[in-house]
Scaffold this active site. Structure first.
Site, PDB file in Angstrom:
ATOM      1  N   ARG A   1       7.512  -1.665 -21.737  1.00  0.00           N
ATOM      2  CA  ARG A   1       8.091  -3.137 -21.462  1.00  0.00           C
ATOM      3  C   ARG A   1       9.144  -2.973 -20.429  1.00  0.00           C
ATOM      4  O   ARG A   1       9.889  -4.163 -20.003  1.00  0.00           O
ATOM      5  CB  ARG A   1       8.502  -3.605 -22.572  1.00  0.00           C
ATOM      6  CG  ARG A   1       7.595  -3.983 -23.814  1.00  0.00           C
ATOM      7  CD  ARG A   1       8.196  -4.624 -25.123  1.00  0.00           C
ATOM      8  NE  ARG A   1       8.802  -5.912 -24.833  1.00  0.00           N
ATOM      9  CZ  ARG A   1       8.229  -6.753 -25.533  1.00  0.00           C
ATOM     10  NH1 ARG A   1       6.987  -7.044 -26.357  1.00  0.00           N
ATOM     11  NH2 ARG A   1       8.913  -8.105 -25.132  1.00  0.00           N
TER      12      ARG A   1
ATOM     13  N   TYR B   1       9.629  -4.819 -16.997  1.00  0.00           N
ATOM     14  CA  TYR B   1       9.945  -6.223 -17.079  1.00  0.00           C
ATOM     15  C   TYR B   1      11.392  -6.231 -17.240  1.00  0.00           C
ATOM     16  O   TYR B   1      12.383  -7.002 -16.665  1.00  0.00           O
ATOM     17  CB  TYR B   1       9.214  -6.908 -17.868  1.00  0.00           C
ATOM     18  CG  TYR B   1       9.552  -8.488 -18.030  1.00  0.00           C
ATOM     19  CD1 TYR B   1       9.102  -9.274 -17.002  1.00  0.00           C
ATOM     20  CD2 TYR B   1      10.006  -9.035 -19.108  1.00  0.00           C
ATOM     21  CE1 TYR B   1       9.407 -10.630 -17.014  1.00  0.00           C
ATOM     22  CE2 TYR B   1      10.332 -10.413 -19.207  1.00  0.00           C
ATOM     23  CZ  TYR B   1      10.028 -11.119 -17.879  1.00  0.00           C
ATOM     24  OH  TYR B   1      10.465 -12.574 -18.354  1.00  0.00           O
TER      25      TYR B   1
ATOM     26  N   VAL C   1       2.554 -15.587 -27.784  1.00  0.00           N
ATOM     27  CA  VAL C   1       2.334 -16.091 -29.199  1.00  0.00           C
ATOM     28  C   VAL C   1       1.831 -17.186 -29.578  1.00  0.00           C
ATOM     29  O   VAL C   1       0.932 -17.493 -30.225  1.00  0.00           O
ATOM     30  CB  VAL C   1       3.471 -15.503 -30.216  1.00  0.00           C
ATOM     31  CG1 VAL C   1       4.647 -16.242 -29.841  1.00  0.00           C
ATOM     32  CG2 VAL C   1       3.185 -15.852 -31.398  1.00  0.00           C
TER      33      VAL C   1
ATOM     34  N   ASN D   1      -1.757 -17.664 -27.670  1.00  0.00           N
ATOM     35  CA  ASN D   1      -2.502 -16.909 -28.463  1.00  0.00           C
ATOM     36  C   ASN D   1      -2.990 -17.620 -29.703  1.00  0.00           C
ATOM     37  O   ASN D   1      -4.173 -17.769 -30.184  1.00  0.00           O
ATOM     38  CB  ASN D   1      -1.922 -15.642 -29.075  1.00  0.00           C
ATOM     39  CG  ASN D   1      -2.363 -14.377 -28.094  1.00  0.00           C
ATOM     40  OD1 ASN D   1      -2.809 -14.745 -27.058  1.00  0.00           O
ATOM     41  ND2 ASN D   1      -1.908 -13.422 -28.416  1.00  0.00           N
TER      42      ASN D   1
ATOM     43  N   THR E   1      11.399 -12.806 -35.847  1.00  0.00           N
ATOM     44  CA  THR E   1      11.589 -14.405 -35.473  1.00  0.00           C
ATOM     45  C   THR E   1      11.693 -14.192 -33.948  1.00  0.00           C
ATOM     46  O   THR E   1      11.856 -13.580 -33.237  1.00  0.00           O
ATOM     47  CB  THR E   1      13.024 -14.681 -36.015  1.00  0.00           C
ATOM     48  OG1 THR E   1      14.039 -13.871 -35.617  1.00  0.00           O
ATOM     49  CG2 THR E   1      13.077 -14.441 -37.564  1.00  0.00           C
TER      50      THR E   1
END
Length: 316
Positions: A145, A148, A190, A193, A213
């Protein structure tokens, strides 16, 4: 052009956030130049703007210099979901770093005020919760990651160095999870999706145990925050958190989407990806105090319009 009309450049203007921002700026009466290379965006997001007399579209990659005359620049260009930014990680870093250099150079030449769309990912997997702007982050510099996360961190560095060295008028917004219509159905985020899987009656894929969370901000709230930050006093450079501090577990989000869609989808669990943060919640004290801004749209209301968008898009 009236005294209140500005020439505004939006890089990544055909993307999810950028298209909503272009729409808002046109509603305010500004001339909008939308720049996009369509690497992860789609013309569908801006087709309704094409005939607007104040809208112009330019296909361009921000890793190359751009020579235009503008009053303000919103630098929104960069793949923002793991599936997209990990597809070509070198290009992702170049978009953040070379793109920032090129847009800052344009701002320096024209005297334009420039806003950087940074990200909550600069905080990494945080050891401070909720995250304040003073927290320096816990970021893996060599992970999958990192293209990014570190690209956005470097862009922030460049913005503040241009500000100190060249007196460039800068604004830096750290954007937390944002959702709404015009998200891509296959971007791996998310919210999209879960909605697409639920609409298709497929299993809902939860990475990890679902206890991690996130804080979800509806796109209209986010755009309001960006515009307020751009229009704020020059000395308010940021960085400033923009997000909804209401915190939800991924498990709760999945259950809520299944219920709102009316789906028979079951939840299935997969291994957690590398460097996926366990917690993400913005401290928006600064945004409230300096911009009078709060995220007002509750999760169920935002999900309702987002579900309606995807239902129409995929025809179910």
């Amino acid at each position: 052009m009236s005294e209140t009309t500005k020439r505004v450049l939006v890089t990544g203007g055909a993307g999810f956030l950028g298209s909503h921002l272009c729409e808002r700026l046109l509603q305010e009466g500004h001339d909008v130049l939308c720049v996009d290379n369509f690497y992860t965006s789609t013309r569908r997001n801006i087709v309704h703007l094409r005939e607007h007399p104040n809208f112009e579209l330019l296909r361009h990659d921000v890793t190359f210099p751009l020579y235009v005359e503008v009053d303000e620049i919103y630098n929104m260009a960069c793949p923002a979901s793991p599936i997209h930014y990990q597809r070509d990680p070198v290009q992702t870093t170049k978009t953040s770093v070379h793109g920032a250099i090129n847009m800052l150079g344009l701002a320096k030449r024209t005297g334009a005020r420039i806003l950087q769309a940074s990200t909550s990912e600069v905080y990494g997997d945080p050891s401070v919760h909720p995250q304040t702007e003073g927290y320096w982050g816990n970021v893996n510099p060599i992970g999958t990651r990192s293209c990014y996360d570190e690209g956005k961190r470097c862009a922030e560095t460049l913005f503040f160095d241009y500000h100190r060295q060249h007196d460039t008028q800068i604004k830096v917004a750290r954007i937390f999870n944002t959702y709404g219509p015009r998200m891509l159905p296959d971007d791996g985020r998310v919210v999209s999706n879960f909605i697409v899987q639920a609409l298709k009656g497929e299993d809902i894929t939860i990475y990890g145990d679902g206890s991690q969370t996130r804080s979800f901000c509806y796109v209209d709230d986010l755009v309001e925050g960006l515009v307020r930050l751009m229009n704020a006093k020059p000395e308010l450079t940021g960085p400033i958190n923009l997000g909804n501090p209401a915190e939800f577990t991924i498990q709760y989000l999945a259950a809520t989407v299944i219920e709102m869609v009316g789906s028979d989808s079951k939840m299935v669990h997969r291994p957690l990806p590398q460097d996926d943060p366990a917690q993400r919640q913005p401290d928006v004290t600064l945004a409230k105090a300096e911009l009078g801004w709060t995220a007002d749209v509750p999760l169920d209301e935002g999900l309702k319009s987002t579900i309606a968008y995807f239902r129409a898009l995929i025809g179910v």
